[in-house]
Design a protein around this motif. Structure first.
Motif, PDB file in Angstrom:
ATOM      1  N   MET A   1       0.847  -1.166   0.000  1.00 19.06           N
ATOM      2  CA  MET A   1       0.000   0.000   0.000  1.00 19.06           C
ATOM      3  C   MET A   1       0.892   1.228   0.000  1.00 19.06           C
ATOM      4  N   SER A   2       0.446   2.257  -0.665  1.00 25.09           N
ATOM      5  CA  SER A   2       1.219   3.495  -0.720  1.00 25.09           C
ATOM      6  C   SER A   2       1.031   4.283   0.577  1.00 25.09           C
ATOM      7  N   LEU A   3       1.918   5.225   0.816  1.00 29.83           N
ATOM      8  CA  LEU A   3       1.787   6.073   1.998  1.00 29.83           C
ATOM      9  C   LEU A   3       0.478   6.857   1.950  1.00 29.83           C
ATOM     10  N   ARG A   4       0.117   7.338   0.775  1.00 28.30           N
ATOM     11  CA  ARG A   4      -1.123   8.104   0.643  1.00 28.30           C
ATOM     12  C   ARG A   4      -2.326   7.236   0.983  1.00 28.30           C
ATOM     13  N   SER A   5      -2.387   6.035   0.443  1.00 27.99           N
ATOM     14  CA  SER A   5      -3.544   5.182   0.719  1.00 27.99           C
ATOM     15  C   SER A   5      -3.585   4.785   2.198  1.00 27.99           C
ATOM     16  N   ALA A   6      -2.431   4.608   2.812  1.00 29.65           N
ATOM     17  CA  ALA A   6      -2.382   4.282   4.242  1.00 29.65           C
ATOM     18  C   ALA A   6      -2.940   5.448   5.059  1.00 29.65           C
ATOM     19  N   ASN A   9      -6.720   5.664   4.486  1.00 32.25           N
ATOM     20  CA  ASN A   9      -7.374   4.590   5.231  1.00 32.25           C
ATOM     21  C   ASN A   9      -7.415   4.876   6.721  1.00 32.25           C
ATOM     22  N   ALA A  10      -6.440   5.636   7.213  1.00 32.68           N
ATOM     23  CA  ALA A  10      -6.410   6.013   8.630  1.00 32.68           C
ATOM     24  C   ALA A  10      -7.355   7.181   8.921  1.00 32.68           C
ATOM     25  N   GLY A  11      -7.950   7.749   7.873  1.00 37.25           N
ATOM     26  CA  GLY A  11      -8.907   8.835   8.051  1.00 37.25           C
ATOM     27  C   GLY A  11      -8.278  10.178   8.351  1.00 37.25           C
ATOM     28  N   LEU A  12      -7.060  10.395   7.861  1.00 40.28           N
ATOM     29  CA  LEU A  12      -6.346  11.634   8.142  1.00 40.28           C
ATOM     30  C   LEU A  12      -6.110  12.441   6.872  1.00 40.28           C
ATOM     31  N   THR A  13      -6.173  13.747   7.001  1.00 43.85           N
ATOM     32  CA  THR A  13      -5.748  14.610   5.900  1.00 43.85           C
ATOM     33  C   THR A  13      -4.227  14.676   5.937  1.00 43.85           C
ATOM     34  N   ILE A  14      -3.656  15.167   4.876  1.00 47.23           N
ATOM     35  CA  ILE A  14      -2.193  15.267   4.838  1.00 47.23           C
ATOM     36  C   ILE A  14      -1.702  16.251   5.905  1.00 47.23           C
ATOM     37  N   ALA A  18       0.763  15.149   9.016  1.00 47.31           N
ATOM     38  CA  ALA A  18       2.045  15.849   9.130  1.00 47.31           C
ATOM     39  C   ALA A  18       2.189  16.522  10.494  1.00 47.31           C
ATOM     40  N   LYS A  19       1.123  17.134  10.972  1.00 42.33           N
ATOM     41  CA  LYS A  19       1.175  17.802  12.269  1.00 42.33           C
ATOM     42  C   LYS A  19       1.436  16.802  13.393  1.00 42.33           C
ATOM     43  N   HIS A  25       3.482  19.580   5.948  1.00 35.27           N
ATOM     44  CA  HIS A  25       2.638  18.771   5.066  1.00 35.27           C
ATOM     45  C   HIS A  25       3.217  18.639   3.657  1.00 35.27           C
ATOM     46  N   GLU A  26       3.993  19.626   3.209  1.00 36.77           N
ATOM     47  CA  GLU A  26       4.624  19.515   1.889  1.00 36.77           C
ATOM     48  C   GLU A  26       5.705  18.436   1.882  1.00 36.77           C
ATOM     49  N   THR A  27       6.367  18.249   3.018  1.00 31.64           N
ATOM     50  CA  THR A  27       7.357  17.180   3.134  1.00 31.64           C
ATOM     51  C   THR A  27       6.676  15.828   3.039  1.00 31.64           C
ATOM     52  N   LEU A  28       5.559  15.687   3.743  1.00 27.79           N
ATOM     53  CA  LEU A  28       4.816  14.433   3.679  1.00 27.79           C
ATOM     54  C   LEU A  28       4.300  14.196   2.265  1.00 27.79           C
TER      55      LEU A  28
END
Length: 78
Positions: A1-6, A9-14, A18-19, A25-28
């Motif tokens: 699974m990609s980091l984005r999909s993970a 799936n965890a229900g978090l915005t970028i 990141a916070k 968030h740009e690093t993430l």
């Protein structure tokens, strides 16, 4: 699974993810597009946050993952 999909799936915005882990968030976003050079310490933090083993996280370029998935789909019999 990609980091984005993970993350999704965890229900978090970028920005939320990141916070929580203490990065911009740009690093993430950069690592979600290409995680081939992600520091192991950050990978471990993300693994804990997303509640998935690091072994389940695809490490590499997002487009490489998409090509791999499409290639596997094309090889499957109809």
């Amino acid at each position: 699974m990609s980091l984005r999909s993970a993350r999704v799936n965890a229900g978090l915005t970028i920005k939320e993810a990141a916070k929580i882990i203490g990065i911009h968030h740009e690093t993430l976003s950069k690592y979600e597009k290409d995680s081939s050079d992600i520091p192991m310490s950050l990978l471990n933090k993300l693994s804990n946050l997303y509640q998935i083993p690091t072994d389940y996280i695809f490490l590499g370029n997002r487009y490489e993952l998409i090509r791999t998935i499409e290639s596997k789909r094309n090889k499957q019999p109809a």
